[in-house]
Design a protein around this motif. Structure first.
Motif, PDB file in Angstrom:
ATOM      1  N   ALA A 146       0.831  -1.210   0.000  1.00  0.00           N
ATOM      2  CA  ALA A 146       0.000   0.000   0.000  1.00  0.00           C
ATOM      3  C   ALA A 146       0.865   1.259   0.000  1.00  0.00           C
ATOM      4  CB  ALA A 146      -0.930  -0.010   1.214  1.00  0.00           C
ATOM      5  N   LEU A 147       1.927   1.257   0.800  1.00  0.00           N
ATOM      6  CA  LEU A 147       2.821   2.414   0.833  1.00  0.00           C
ATOM      7  C   LEU A 147       3.523   2.599  -0.505  1.00  0.00           C
ATOM      8  CD1 LEU A 147       4.382   2.020   4.399  1.00  0.00           C
ATOM      9  CD2 LEU A 147       2.647   3.656   3.666  1.00  0.00           C
ATOM     10  N   MET A 148       3.961   1.495  -1.120  1.00  0.00           N
ATOM     11  CA  MET A 148       4.604   1.592  -2.437  1.00  0.00           C
ATOM     12  C   MET A 148       3.619   2.092  -3.484  1.00  0.00           C
ATOM     13  SD  MET A 148       6.996  -1.779  -2.792  1.00  0.00           S
ATOM     14  CE  MET A 148       7.189  -2.773  -1.334  1.00  0.00           C
ATOM     15  N   ARG A 149       2.418   1.584  -3.427  1.00  0.00           N
ATOM     16  CA  ARG A 149       1.395   1.950  -4.403  1.00  0.00           C
ATOM     17  C   ARG A 149       1.101   3.446  -4.355  1.00  0.00           C
ATOM     18  NH1 ARG A 149      -3.045  -1.031  -6.782  1.00  0.00           N
ATOM     19  NH2 ARG A 149      -4.909   0.262  -7.011  1.00  0.00           N
ATOM     20  N   ARG A 150       1.159   4.024  -3.160  1.00  0.00           N
ATOM     21  CA  ARG A 150       0.893   5.455  -2.992  1.00  0.00           C
ATOM     22  C   ARG A 150       2.165   6.291  -3.060  1.00  0.00           C
ATOM     23  NH1 ARG A 150      -2.575   3.592   1.664  1.00  0.00           N
ATOM     24  NH2 ARG A 150      -0.960   4.431   3.034  1.00  0.00           N
ATOM     25  N   PHE A 151       3.286   5.654  -3.370  1.00  0.00           N
ATOM     26  CA  PHE A 151       4.591   6.322  -3.457  1.00  0.00           C
ATOM     27  C   PHE A 151       4.983   6.967  -2.126  1.00  0.00           C
ATOM     28  CE2 PHE A 151       3.120   6.230  -7.854  1.00  0.00           C
ATOM     29  CZ  PHE A 151       4.246   5.757  -8.528  1.00  0.00           C
ATOM     30  N   GLU A 152       4.537   6.377  -1.014  1.00  0.00           N
ATOM     31  CA  GLU A 152       4.887   6.906   0.307  1.00  0.00           C
ATOM     32  C   GLU A 152       6.145   6.206   0.814  1.00  0.00           C
ATOM     33  OE1 GLU A 152       1.427   6.537   2.743  1.00  0.00           O
ATOM     34  OE2 GLU A 152       0.325   8.091   1.671  1.00  0.00           O
ATOM     35  N   HIS A 153       7.201   6.353   0.032  1.00  0.00           N
ATOM     36  CA  HIS A 153       8.429   5.629   0.347  1.00  0.00           C
ATOM     37  C   HIS A 153       9.176   6.233   1.537  1.00  0.00           C
ATOM     38  CE1 HIS A 153       7.420   4.544  -3.783  1.00  0.00           C
ATOM     39  NE2 HIS A 153       8.056   3.412  -3.552  1.00  0.00           N
ATOM     40  N   GLY A 154       8.848   7.467   1.857  1.00  0.00           N
ATOM     41  CA  GLY A 154       9.461   8.062   3.041  1.00  0.00           C
ATOM     42  C   GLY A 154       9.080   7.307   4.305  1.00  0.00           C
ATOM     43  N   LYS A 155       7.826   6.863   4.378  1.00  0.00           N
ATOM     44  CA  LYS A 155       7.391   6.097   5.545  1.00  0.00           C
ATOM     45  C   LYS A 155       8.049   4.727   5.582  1.00  0.00           C
ATOM     46  CE  LYS A 155       2.958   8.519   5.746  1.00  0.00           C
ATOM     47  NZ  LYS A 155       1.493   8.426   5.643  1.00  0.00           N
ATOM     48  N   LEU A 156       8.193   4.107   4.413  1.00  0.00           N
ATOM     49  CA  LEU A 156       8.919   2.834   4.369  1.00  0.00           C
ATOM     50  C   LEU A 156      10.355   3.007   4.819  1.00  0.00           C
ATOM     51  CD1 LEU A 156       7.820   0.999   1.075  1.00  0.00           C
ATOM     52  CD2 LEU A 156       7.654   0.131   3.416  1.00  0.00           C
ATOM     53  N   ALA A 157      10.980   4.074   4.339  1.00  0.00           N
ATOM     54  CA  ALA A 157      12.380   4.330   4.701  1.00  0.00           C
ATOM     55  C   ALA A 157      12.522   4.540   6.203  1.00  0.00           C
ATOM     56  CB  ALA A 157      12.896   5.546   3.934  1.00  0.00           C
ATOM     57  N   LEU A 158      11.596   5.293   6.782  1.00  0.00           N
ATOM     58  CA  LEU A 158      11.654   5.548   8.229  1.00  0.00           C
ATOM     59  C   LEU A 158      11.474   4.255   9.011  1.00  0.00           C
ATOM     60  CD1 LEU A 158      11.809   7.515  10.591  1.00  0.00           C
ATOM     61  CD2 LEU A 158       9.327   7.873  10.365  1.00  0.00           C
TER      62      LEU A 158
END
Length: 498
Positions: A146-158
């Motif tokens: 879901a995070l990848m799909r929304r391009f919310e990679h900052g949250k994944l990185a954190l």
């Protein structure tokens, strides 16, 4: 008034902005994590013997192999799903959990046989702990998608960064107390738990359990071929550790793992970030645009990737002895002979990973499956022969030969058959390849005249080679613009006017 066809320019620009933002966060997160991993490896290399690295190598190869098929392709299928996430989240969650738990149960039983095959019975406990990380990743798989799909990679990185901090603290503490290879295992398990919890919190996807057969069928149609492809890719990435371990002792395998880890710095730093963004980006291009848009994306992405990877690969290949000895000490110096050739393998693998994502976005998952399967088929006998003839150096040479002489031509073929226009890609690769050759010559010449100091070789020869690469690859207009921003505007204007 005649209705105008929908303009895809805004859609492409929006995808580009989101992808760029996602890539930026992924790069930042990976830079920080790789810097931490680098420091952690320096510490652990002085606390743990090479033979314990060998035990960990055996366990890591099995764990990483299972990780590639852990979710049955659900993450990739969720990322590219052509509808709302809420439609598939309950079913996808069940499928990912069932897949990861089933694989863990199978491997728990098979671990002793696997350890016996590779000649490292001490690795059984380490493997069983490491495999638990895959169960955790299965629990959070859909939320990661879901995070990848929304391009919310900052949250994944954190999430990954915080998890890594826990990993480093626990692994180093256990290593100081003599826990050996198990230090790595417990550290990675803690990292998986922390990261998984944060991903679930950040994703904000309602946790619901359900099983819709139509949705499950749709996910499996896309996910299973890709899962098989990723499984073969995982085998490709780890088969050398498996086969080299059966040909040499644990100490030599530990040296090979060190060389392998050094060669993986760039894939870990750049490759992971690119793959986080590449699949959703190319999937959106394939969904919203013409086939030419995907070809145009490949024309830009592949030469750009080569421009980042090639100079580092050249440095690792030419200055491997200085690099290994300076960072890890004379005890690890034999790893340099393998690193020279694994740097070549690293370059081809990064290109292969990007090609896999492009083909997956186009729906050509079977092509990548056959590419990786045939690559493994060529690699297995080559590694067995190379490892028995010349130990870890022979295995690395065999690996590089198969990558360059077999895998690269097959990649070109499958890209062509998928409809990607290759002449523009080839034209874009001219500068990076020429720059790599020039950098190799410069580094070799400078290394021969600056003396035996590893630090001086890395600074003078390495720096000179990287500068030569930049002068060849970076367009003049870009260099002028950068220099102007650096305060050299008057001189450059005069030169430009002249």
């Amino acid at each position: 008034m005649k209705e105008q066809p929908p303009d895809t320019t805004d859609g492409l620009a929006d995808i580009g902005r989101k992808a760029g933002r996602g890539l930026g966060w992924s790069l930042l997160g990976n830079v920080v994590m790789k810097a931490g991993s680098f420091v952690m490896s320096l510490v652990l290399a002085r606390l743990i013997d090479a033979d314990q690295f060998g035990v960990f190598a055996v366990a890591l190869a099995a764990s990483q192999l299972m990780l590639h098929i852990n979710d049955a392709g659900i993450i990739a299928a969720t990322v590219q799903w052509r509808g709302r996430l809420s439609e598939i989240a309950p079913t996808a969650t069940v499928m990912a959990i069932v897949s990861s738990v089933t694989l863990y149960a199978i491997f728990w039983t098979a671990a002793p046989l696997y350890a016996l095959f590779v000649g490292s019975e001490d690795a059984v406990g380490v493997m069983r702990v490491l495999m638990l990380t895959n169960v955790v990743y299965g629990l959070s798989a859909v939320r990661s998608a879901a995070l990848m799909r929304r391009f919310e990679h900052g949250k994944l990185a954190l999430a990954n960064l915080i998890g890594f901090c826990g990993n480093a603290a626990l692994a180093i503490t256990l290593a100081v107390h003599g826990t050996g290879a198990m230090s790595f295992a417990y550290g990675q398990l803690l990292q998986a738990v922390i990261t998984g919890i944060l991903v679930i919190v950040f994703a904000r996807v309602r946790i619901r359990i359900g099983l819709d057969r139509a949705v499950a069928r749709g996910l499996l149609v896309f996910g299973l071929p890709l899962c098989v492809t990723m499984g073969i890719e995982g085998l490709l990435l780890n088969v050398d550790l498996l086969l080299v371990g059966s040909a040499v002792d644990e100490r030599a395998l530990g040296l090979y793992l060190m060389a392998f880890n050094i060669s993986a710095w760039v894939p870990g730093l750049i490759g992971t970030a690119v793959r986080y963004v590449a699949l959703p980006s190319f999937s959106r291009l394939a969904e919203d645009s013409s086939a030419d848009a995907v070809s145009e994306g490949a024309r830009r992405a592949i030469p750009m990737l080569a421009s980042v990877v090639l100079p580092v690969a050249v440095l690792m290949g030419v200055l491997a002895p200085a690099l290994v000895t300076f960072l890890y000490g004379a005890e690890w110096a034999p790893a340099a002979e393998a690193l020279r050739f694994l740097a070549i393998v690293m370059t081809v693998r990064m290109l292969s990973a990007l090609v896999t994502d492009i083909l997956a976005a186009l729906g050509s998952t079977k092509a990548t499956m056959w590419l990786n399967l045939s690559w493994v088929g060529m690699l297995v006998p080559a590694l067995l022969i190379g490892g028995r003839l010349d130990g870890i150096r022979g295995a690395a040479i065999a690996h590089a030969c198969v990558a360059v002489l077999y895998a690269l031509p097959v990649m070109v073929l499958v890209m062509h058959r998928a409809g990607v226009r290759l002449p523009p890609v080839a034209l874009g690769l001219v500068r990076p390849l020429l720059g790599g050759a020039v950098a190799a010559v410069v580094m070799t010449l400078l290394a021969g005249v600056v003396g035996e100091s590893q630090f001086v070789q890395l600074c003078v020869a390495g720096g000179g080679g990287l500068l030569a690469f930049a002068l060849v690859v970076v367009p003049r207009a870009v260099m002028v613009s950068m220099a102007v921003k650096a305060g050299l505007r008057p001189a450059l204007r005069k030169e430009s006017d002249a």
